[in-house]
Design a protein around this motif. Sequence first.
Motif, mmCIF file in Angstrom:
data_model
loop_
_atom_site.group_PDB
_atom_site.id
_atom_site.type_symbol
_atom_site.label_atom_id
_atom_site.label_comp_id
_atom_site.label_asym_id
_atom_site.label_seq_id
_atom_site.Cartn_x
_atom_site.Cartn_y
_atom_site.Cartn_z
ATOM 1 N N GLY A 162 9.604 6.595 -5.087
ATOM 2 C CA GLY A 162 9.808 7.981 -5.494
ATOM 3 C C GLY A 162 9.031 9.039 -4.743
ATOM 4 N N ALA A 163 8.483 8.705 -3.574
ATOM 5 C CA ALA A 163 7.644 9.666 -2.863
ATOM 6 C C ALA A 163 8.372 10.291 -1.682
ATOM 7 C CB ALA A 163 6.375 8.988 -2.351
ATOM 8 N N PRO A 164 8.020 11.563 -1.366
ATOM 9 C CA PRO A 164 8.428 12.094 -0.068
ATOM 10 C C PRO A 164 7.612 11.401 1.015
ATOM 11 C CG PRO A 164 7.003 13.655 -1.190
ATOM 12 C CD PRO A 164 7.257 12.538 -2.151
ATOM 13 N N VAL A 165 8.215 11.175 2.181
ATOM 14 C CA VAL A 165 7.555 10.412 3.241
ATOM 15 C C VAL A 165 7.704 11.147 4.573
ATOM 16 C CG1 VAL A 165 7.379 8.183 4.411
ATOM 17 C CG2 VAL A 165 8.175 8.280 2.049
ATOM 18 N N SER A 166 6.633 11.139 5.350
ATOM 19 C CA SER A 166 6.660 11.648 6.715
ATOM 20 C C SER A 166 6.134 10.563 7.645
ATOM 21 C CB SER A 166 5.794 12.907 6.857
ATOM 22 O OG SER A 166 6.237 13.931 5.992
ATOM 23 N N VAL A 167 6.697 10.499 8.851
ATOM 24 C CA VAL A 167 6.224 9.563 9.862
ATOM 25 C C VAL A 167 5.571 10.361 10.978
ATOM 26 C CG1 VAL A 167 6.875 7.793 11.551
ATOM 27 C CG2 VAL A 167 8.022 7.884 9.321
ATOM 28 N N ALA A 168 4.374 9.967 11.356
ATOM 29 C CA ALA A 168 3.629 10.698 12.384
ATOM 30 C C ALA A 168 2.974 9.715 13.344
ATOM 31 C CB ALA A 168 2.575 11.602 11.750
ATOM 32 N N ALA A 169 3.378 9.760 14.615
ATOM 33 C CA ALA A 169 2.691 8.960 15.627
ATOM 34 C C ALA A 169 1.374 9.610 16.009
ATOM 35 C CB ALA A 169 3.579 8.785 16.857
ATOM 36 N N GLY A 170 1.291 10.920 15.770
ATOM 37 C CA GLY A 170 0.082 11.674 16.073
ATOM 38 C C GLY A 170 0.073 12.971 15.306
ATOM 39 N N GLU B 14 3.578 5.546 -5.865
ATOM 40 C CA GLU B 14 3.535 5.467 -7.329
ATOM 41 C C GLU B 14 2.474 6.392 -7.914
ATOM 42 O OE1 GLU B 14 2.890 1.338 -7.735
ATOM 43 O OE2 GLU B 14 4.995 0.792 -7.361
ATOM 44 N N GLN B 15 1.482 6.758 -7.105
ATOM 45 C CA GLN B 15 0.445 7.690 -7.547
ATOM 46 C C GLN B 15 0.882 9.151 -7.407
ATOM 47 O OE1 GLN B 15 -2.977 6.664 -5.185
ATOM 48 N NE2 GLN B 15 -3.042 4.569 -5.952
ATOM 49 N N GLY B 16 2.132 9.358 -6.977
ATOM 50 C CA GLY B 16 2.655 10.716 -6.847
ATOM 51 C C GLY B 16 2.231 11.420 -5.576
ATOM 52 N N ARG B 17 1.897 10.656 -4.554
ATOM 53 C CA ARG B 17 1.434 11.246 -3.304
ATOM 54 C C ARG B 17 2.568 11.375 -2.282
ATOM 55 N NH1 ARG B 17 -4.143 11.240 -2.951
ATOM 56 N NH2 ARG B 17 -5.163 10.146 -4.677
ATOM 57 N N HIS B 18 2.448 12.395 -1.437
ATOM 58 C CA HIS B 18 3.290 12.489 -0.248
ATOM 59 C C HIS B 18 2.725 11.457 0.732
ATOM 60 C CE1 HIS B 18 5.673 15.050 2.759
ATOM 61 N NE2 HIS B 18 5.222 14.008 3.440
ATOM 62 N N ALA C 16 0.828 -1.206 0.000
ATOM 63 C CA ALA C 16 0.000 0.000 0.000
ATOM 64 C C ALA C 16 0.861 1.255 0.000
ATOM 65 C CB ALA C 16 -0.927 -0.006 1.221
ATOM 66 N N ALA C 17 1.948 1.256 0.777
ATOM 67 C CA ALA C 17 2.844 2.412 0.817
ATOM 68 C C ALA C 17 3.455 2.665 -0.560
ATOM 69 C CB ALA C 17 3.943 2.180 1.850
ATOM 70 N N ALA C 18 3.880 1.583 -1.231
ATOM 71 C CA ALA C 18 4.469 1.729 -2.562
ATOM 72 C C ALA C 18 3.437 2.229 -3.571
ATOM 73 C CB ALA C 18 5.054 0.394 -3.007
ATOM 74 N N PRO D 32 4.362 17.332 9.373
ATOM 75 C CA PRO D 32 5.155 18.500 8.967
ATOM 76 C C PRO D 32 4.256 19.696 8.704
ATOM 77 C CG PRO D 32 5.002 16.916 7.182
ATOM 78 C CD PRO D 32 4.404 16.254 8.376
ATOM 79 N N ASP D 33 4.843 20.888 8.820
ATOM 80 C CA ASP D 33 4.062 22.117 8.627
ATOM 81 C C ASP D 33 3.508 22.217 7.210
ATOM 82 O OD1 ASP D 33 4.524 22.877 11.237
ATOM 83 O OD2 ASP D 33 6.343 23.997 10.739
ATOM 84 N N ALA D 34 4.285 21.726 6.253
ATOM 85 C CA ALA D 34 3.851 21.820 4.854
ATOM 86 C C ALA D 34 3.864 20.438 4.218
ATOM 87 C CB ALA D 34 4.778 22.753 4.076
ATOM 88 N N LEU D 35 2.808 20.149 3.473
ATOM 89 C CA LEU D 35 2.712 18.901 2.724
ATOM 90 C C LEU D 35 2.386 19.257 1.276
ATOM 91 C CD1 LEU D 35 0.620 16.806 5.259
ATOM 92 C CD2 LEU D 35 2.943 16.279 4.535
#
Length: 279
Positions: free
Chosen positions: A137-145, A110-114, A104-106, A150-153
Amino acid sequence: MKVVRAAYAGACYGVQRALDLALKAVEDGGAAYTLGPLIHNPQVVRQLEERGVRAVDGADDVRDGDTVIIRSHGVTPEVKRMAQARNLPLVDATCPHVARAQKAAAQLAEQGRHVVVVGEAGHPEVEGLVAYAREAGAPVSVAAGPDDLPDALEGPVGVVVQTTQTSEALDAVVAALEERGVEPLVKNTVCFATRQRQEAAAALADEVDAIVVIGGRNSSNTTRLADICAAACPRTHHVETPGEIDPAWFEGCDTVGVTAGASTPEEQIDAVTSLLEGL
């Protein structure tokens, strides 16, 4: 004192599958190596080592010809390629639910999503999810909450979740994104067995005077069970072995509950339950 076990507790299908695959790999007396601990249960990992299944940091620590076992939490694509490049016999014990989350992450990437991974930074499963998304090829952020977002997506956003997270954690992150005007594509990859155990533990914690949660302290799903229980039952105790139990914990208790994480085999639950029944 009455001892009550949660309706759902203990080793899940993915963990039992990984254990079965690991033991099969050494049933003829050979050596096998897991890339990191097979599961997050120190007692089981020690038992596996006695049977010839040893945990190592990476494929470089494996001798030519010996079997490599990919642990239940999965590994990054790069680690898998390193083992394959050396032509090491490979047993993939990745939990099927984790493999689904990796896919699912891949796909989101592949759909061009952050890609936002809802989970614990540094956890091996989360590291794998991040790696699968980045390789696509995607930018990735990890969020426990929500506070970890990040401030900008930039651009469209996709969300995938560590399989042992709570649905509440996922919902909180999604709600925070929507408050920003972001409409993410959400892949709810919380494992059903995890959810069952969490709901059963919460229900039991409401009914007993004290509750014991059994499982590795390095197990995120077990630690989360303990947190869920503690919210409803202040006399919650997280243990790995019966030897840690103090009878004084249960003074004045009529009922004590027992639950266990998804990395906890039945014999460990039975040992703790037997001790409690004898108090």
